[in-house]
Motif scaffolding. Sequence first.
Motif, PDB file in Angstrom:
ATOM      1  N   LEU A 123      51.739 -22.373 -18.164  1.00 60.49           N
ATOM      2  CA  LEU A 123      51.030 -23.197 -19.154  1.00 60.49           C
ATOM      3  C   LEU A 123      50.802 -24.622 -18.643  1.00 60.49           C
ATOM      4  CD1 LEU A 123      52.852 -22.030 -22.417  1.00 60.49           C
ATOM      5  CD2 LEU A 123      50.569 -21.394 -21.632  1.00 60.49           C
ATOM      6  N   ALA A 124      51.708 -25.119 -17.830  1.00 63.61           N
ATOM      7  CA  ALA A 124      51.568 -26.489 -17.318  1.00 63.61           C
ATOM      8  C   ALA A 124      50.328 -26.646 -16.454  1.00 63.61           C
ATOM      9  CB  ALA A 124      52.819 -26.886 -16.525  1.00 63.61           C
ATOM     10  N   MET A 125      49.884 -25.573 -15.799  1.00 61.72           N
ATOM     11  CA  MET A 125      48.693 -25.647 -14.954  1.00 61.72           C
ATOM     12  C   MET A 125      47.433 -25.946 -15.767  1.00 61.72           C
ATOM     13  SD  MET A 125      49.478 -25.293 -11.764  1.00 61.72           S
ATOM     14  CE  MET A 125      47.941 -24.799 -10.984  1.00 61.72           C
ATOM     15  N   ARG A 126      47.464 -25.690 -17.086  1.00 60.81           N
ATOM     16  CA  ARG A 126      46.294 -25.889 -17.933  1.00 60.81           C
ATOM     17  C   ARG A 126      46.316 -27.233 -18.670  1.00 60.81           C
ATOM     18  NH1 ARG A 126      43.408 -21.390 -18.823  1.00 60.81           N
ATOM     19  NH2 ARG A 126      42.643 -22.195 -20.825  1.00 60.81           N
ATOM     20  N   LEU A 127      47.268 -28.088 -18.336  1.00 62.65           N
ATOM     21  CA  LEU A 127      47.331 -29.400 -18.976  1.00 62.65           C
ATOM     22  C   LEU A 127      46.148 -30.275 -18.550  1.00 62.65           C
ATOM     23  CD1 LEU A 127      51.122 -30.267 -18.593  1.00 62.65           C
ATOM     24  CD2 LEU A 127      49.920 -29.832 -20.738  1.00 62.65           C
ATOM     25  N   PRO A 128      45.632 -31.124 -19.452  1.00 58.55           N
ATOM     26  CA  PRO A 128      44.612 -32.088 -19.040  1.00 58.55           C
ATOM     27  C   PRO A 128      45.209 -33.142 -18.119  1.00 58.55           C
ATOM     28  CG  PRO A 128      45.340 -32.545 -21.281  1.00 58.55           C
ATOM     29  CD  PRO A 128      45.988 -31.241 -20.876  1.00 58.55           C
TER      30      PRO A 128
END
Length: 498
Positions: A226-231
């Motif tokens: 999920l962290a890879m999809r952070l802005p």
Amino acid sequence: MLIDVVRGRGGRLWSSPSDKFRPPRFQAACYRILPAFRVHSAGEVGVNQSGDRARYALAILFAINLLNFYDRQIPGALVEPIRKQWALTDSQIGWLATAFTLLYAVVGLPFGRLADRWKRPRLLSLGVAAWSLLTAASGLAWGYGSLFAARLGVGVGEATCAPAANSLLSDLYPTKRRAHALSLFMLGLPIGNFLGSFVSGRVAAAYSWRMAFYVACLPGLLLAVLAMRLPDPPRGASESAPLAGRPHQGSPYWSVLKIPTIRWIIITGALSNFNMYAIPTFLPAYLSRYHSLNLKQATTLAAITFGLAGIPGLLLGGWAADRIAAVRSNGRLLLCSASLFLAAIFIFLAVNLPQGRLLLFGVLMGIGCLLSYPYYSCVYSTIHDIVPPSLRGTAMALYFFAMYLLGGSFGPVLTGKLSDYSARLAMAEAGASRLNEHFRAVGLHRAMYVIPLCSVLLAAVLLAASRTVSRDIGELQIWMSTPDKPPRPDQLRESEVL
């Protein structure tokens, strides 16, 4: 964007090719007008942040921070079964808690610079995956040395979290909402502490202490994805000043350390982390030895007093910090100083109770811990108030370097050594020749008095920091609003008054 209309090449404000004939007052007026339009600028580009993206990022970062502190509490919850299985001393237990913080402090410096230059979501994702796998590896340890090595590896992974996450939040939330956002992010600390002690103690009691390490792995791998999809907004995107995101000239480390308030804050970090690592490392053991609780009871009471009590402490601290900062520029640090002084009183009263007064101990220790948690809401937001956006990852890394190397690393070790020394002293006073559990309980009880002492020192240093912070805030506001030139003395005096 508005900035593009009024800004020419080289970052100079202008209205037409003949602006050289305009009086200087016109350009000064432009500098005053720009912040009123609340253009979120990073360098030369205006950026409008989406509220949904910011809330999503805050939720993921909170979950990562929760897991961060959950994994740190596992060894503290398992002190007694590990100590008895491998016949360890309290000093060895203290070094075990110190293992990952030593490396955490050192590798945090390059990770801080990386957070200012590289993709922060990717850095976070790799760090979360690494520390989750190494936490599971801790359950495979066959002796003290292998467990020590695994905790060192956990420290490397966790060193990515604070610089990258704090830098991201400072670019997603403006100054007036930043303490509140940081307090929600830092809720991961008390909730992680609570769950780390509560869940690990029950898993260890039902299965084994090794299983408590294994259960933390899968949530970490999910959060890494999920962290890879952070802005990843531009640096300085949440600031209203037109030049906030431009790179800072000179050595990044010296540029941070030359800020007077940062030097005071670094000292406070060491003192705060001394307590915040000594307490969870030895509180379950203290309740077990001195108040005669079993593993499940000791970890549950420790989780409530140190973990759950922090939730209202952070929320109320963030709320109060934003409001007092609107009235006094040094209000956050004054609030924090008063809170820590009161915390010292309640923790002293809790430790000074006789054996068996568990209810009163829980109330007093819980209030003391609650009053310790506003430190994070007040101090973290103050760092962002005085450090340029392009250096905030570096500033957090320097802060955490001292916080963990001098405080988190030596808090458990020095408390453990003081406990061992006091236990041997109690044995000699009794004329005994064997160090049994009774003397270990007496030694740990005496060692716990170092915690309120550190809280008093912390309150005093925060009070000293409150005397320099107003000027540092004013200098940063001037730097973010004007081209690279030293501010005039009259500007600094005006910013301090405001």
